[in-house]
Design an enzyme around this catalytic site. Structure first.
Site, short mmCIF file in Angstrom:
data_model
loop_
_atom_site.label_atom_id
_atom_site.label_comp_id
_atom_site.label_asym_id
_atom_site.label_seq_id
_atom_site.Cartn_x
_atom_site.Cartn_y
_atom_site.Cartn_z
N HIS A 32 0.83 -1.21 0.00
CA HIS A 32 0.00 0.00 0.00
C HIS A 32 0.87 1.27 0.00
O HIS A 32 0.52 2.26 -0.64
CB HIS A 32 -0.92 -0.02 1.21
CG HIS A 32 -1.81 1.18 1.32
ND1 HIS A 32 -2.84 1.42 0.44
CD2 HIS A 32 -1.82 2.22 2.20
CE1 HIS A 32 -3.45 2.54 0.77
NE2 HIS A 32 -2.85 3.05 1.83
N TYR A 49 7.84 -6.06 8.24
CA TYR A 49 6.88 -7.08 8.67
C TYR A 49 7.45 -8.49 8.77
O TYR A 49 6.90 -9.32 9.49
CB TYR A 49 5.69 -7.10 7.70
CG TYR A 49 4.85 -5.85 7.76
CD1 TYR A 49 4.03 -5.60 8.85
CD2 TYR A 49 4.89 -4.91 6.73
CE1 TYR A 49 3.26 -4.45 8.92
CE2 TYR A 49 4.12 -3.76 6.79
CZ TYR A 49 3.31 -3.53 7.89
OH TYR A 49 2.56 -2.39 7.96
N LYS A 192 -11.54 -17.74 15.11
CA LYS A 192 -10.45 -18.21 15.98
C LYS A 192 -9.65 -17.04 16.53
O LYS A 192 -9.08 -17.13 17.64
CB LYS A 192 -9.55 -19.19 15.22
CG LYS A 192 -8.93 -18.66 13.93
CD LYS A 192 -7.58 -18.02 14.13
CE LYS A 192 -7.01 -17.49 12.82
NZ LYS A 192 -5.67 -16.88 12.99
N ASP A 245 -6.27 -24.13 13.30
CA ASP A 245 -5.94 -22.71 13.41
C ASP A 245 -6.24 -22.18 14.80
O ASP A 245 -5.52 -21.33 15.34
CB ASP A 245 -6.74 -21.93 12.36
CG ASP A 245 -6.00 -20.70 11.88
OD1 ASP A 245 -4.90 -20.42 12.37
OD2 ASP A 245 -6.54 -20.01 10.98
N THR A 249 -3.41 -20.39 17.18
CA THR A 249 -3.57 -18.98 17.52
C THR A 249 -3.77 -18.77 19.02
O THR A 249 -3.42 -17.71 19.55
CB THR A 249 -4.74 -18.38 16.73
OG1 THR A 249 -4.66 -18.78 15.37
CG2 THR A 249 -4.73 -16.86 16.77
N SER A 255 1.41 -15.47 18.00
CA SER A 255 0.04 -15.03 17.77
C SER A 255 -0.18 -13.60 18.24
O SER A 255 -0.07 -13.30 19.44
CB SER A 255 -0.94 -15.97 18.48
OG SER A 255 -2.25 -15.43 18.49
N VAL A 280 -1.48 -5.78 12.48
CA VAL A 280 -2.92 -5.87 12.67
C VAL A 280 -3.25 -7.10 13.50
O VAL A 280 -2.75 -8.19 13.25
CB VAL A 280 -3.66 -5.95 11.31
CG1 VAL A 280 -5.15 -6.23 11.51
CG2 VAL A 280 -3.46 -4.66 10.53
N GLU A 282 -6.42 -9.06 13.89
CA GLU A 282 -7.74 -9.13 13.28
C GLU A 282 -8.86 -9.38 14.29
O GLU A 282 -10.00 -8.96 14.10
CB GLU A 282 -7.77 -10.23 12.21
CG GLU A 282 -7.03 -9.89 10.93
CD GLU A 282 -7.81 -8.95 10.03
OE1 GLU A 282 -8.86 -8.42 10.46
OE2 GLU A 282 -7.36 -8.73 8.89
#
Length: 332
Positions: A32, A49, A192, A245, A249, A255, A280, A282
């Site tokens: 971006h 990242y 999750k 998952d 997580t 995580s 981020v 989520e």
């Protein structure tokens, strides 16, 4: 070999772009911010990242969507869930009509309460649905980039297109299963993250292994109820996109969602936690959409409700634990 575009240059997008480029596919990763794309090109790493991971010469970075998508036969979308609609809307005119599109974004859109699969069909049109697929499963980006063995699942409405994506992604270190249960795979991948925040809070409060195991198990039951309400098979949630998952997580040190929960359990404020995270998480946004969707569909999700109240209403975590443990007794 195929021309590939990976839309999103976060940790997961970079790891998938590296995986595809390592297989010999000319791969473009879209960032971006122009500065990030330029740094990746110059340094041959994504230090922001995914630091200390060398990127192959067959991988290039760009901040121009049209450039990234030019000639791409496979488009992998890996942007935060809240940005998916905007990015897909901008990318749509540049995606080849016969290109396969695979979403690796997990979440539920806040305002519309749509799954990512529903957002993609909404933006690209129902005629694109046979070319769409969705990648999920227990997969920390850093471990995938390091070539550590990983198993995931890709789901799609068209078995033929899904199998093509499955083969394109699979390596001797990255095993890909296929599924036709798009909704089940999507619901598992989204929810999750919310349960992982709760698991982190358990750890941050020092509640022990019993509490965490119980929470993961009952969290899976909540995810299964939501999946069934959305028309999915609850059995899908016993697989990689559900239990697999969820366990990763809720227990893995890498995580981000669990990290948010741990810090909340230790008494830190959410804004302060997110400011220092750098990535981020989520589950924070998905907690709101999951809470709203559960209310709309009449699905019982007490853990999700308590996570929402802690995140958005400032409920103290110890109080949330008491309220969860003292609800009316029921059958399992």
């Amino acid at each position: 070999m195929a021309n590939v575009a990976v839309i999103g240059a976060g940790a997961w997008g970079t790891a998938l772009a590296k995986l595809l480029a390592d297989k010999g596919n000319p791969t473009a990763v879209w960032a971006h911010h122009a500065e990030l794309a330029e740094r990746i090109e110059r340094e041959r790493q994504n230090r922001r990242y995914l630091p200390d991971v060398d990127l192959p010469a067959s991988l290039r970075a760009t901040s121009d969507l049209e450039d990234a998508l030019r000639g791409a036969e496979l488009v992998v979308i890996v942007v935060p869930s809240h940005a998916l609609r905007e990015v897909v809307r901008a990318a749509g005119p540049h995606i080849l009509r016969d290109a396969l599109v695979c979403s690796a974004t997990k979440g539920i859109e806040n305002d519309s309460l749509m799954l990512m699969s529903e957002v993609l069909v909404d933006e690209l049109g129902p005629e694109a649905e046979p070319r769409l697929s969705y990648l999920s499963g227990p997969s920390f980006a850093r471990e995938v980039a390091a070539g550590q063995p990983t198993a995931v699942v890709v789901a799609g409405r068209s078995p033929q297109a899904t199998h093509v994506v499955q083969r394109m992604l699979a390596t001797e270190r990255f095993r890909v299963y296929s599924s036709e249960d798009v909704v089940g795979v999507e619901v598992g991948g989204a929810l999750k993250n919310v349960i992982a925040i709760a698991a982190g809070i358990c750890d941050g409060l020092g509640l022990g292994h019993n509490a965490r195991a119980g929470l993961i198990t009952r969290g899976l039951a909540e995810i299964g109820r939501m999946a069934a309400a959305k028309g999915a098979s609850p059995l899908t949630l016993a697989g990689l996109s559900g239990m697999g998952d969820l366990v990763l997580t809720c227990t893995g040190e890498l995580s981000r969602n669990r990290t948010v929960g741990i810090e909340m359990g230790r008494g830190r404020k959410l804004d302060e936690i997110l400011a220092g995270l750098g990535h981020v998480a989520e589950g924070v946004k998905t907690a709101k959409s999951a809470y709203d969707l559960a209310s709309e569909l009449g699905v019982s999700m007490p853990i999700v409700v308590e996570v929402y109240r802690m995140l958005y209403e400032g409920k103290p975590p110890p109080r949330a634990v008491v309220d969860l443990m003292t609800r009316a007794l029921t059958k399992e």
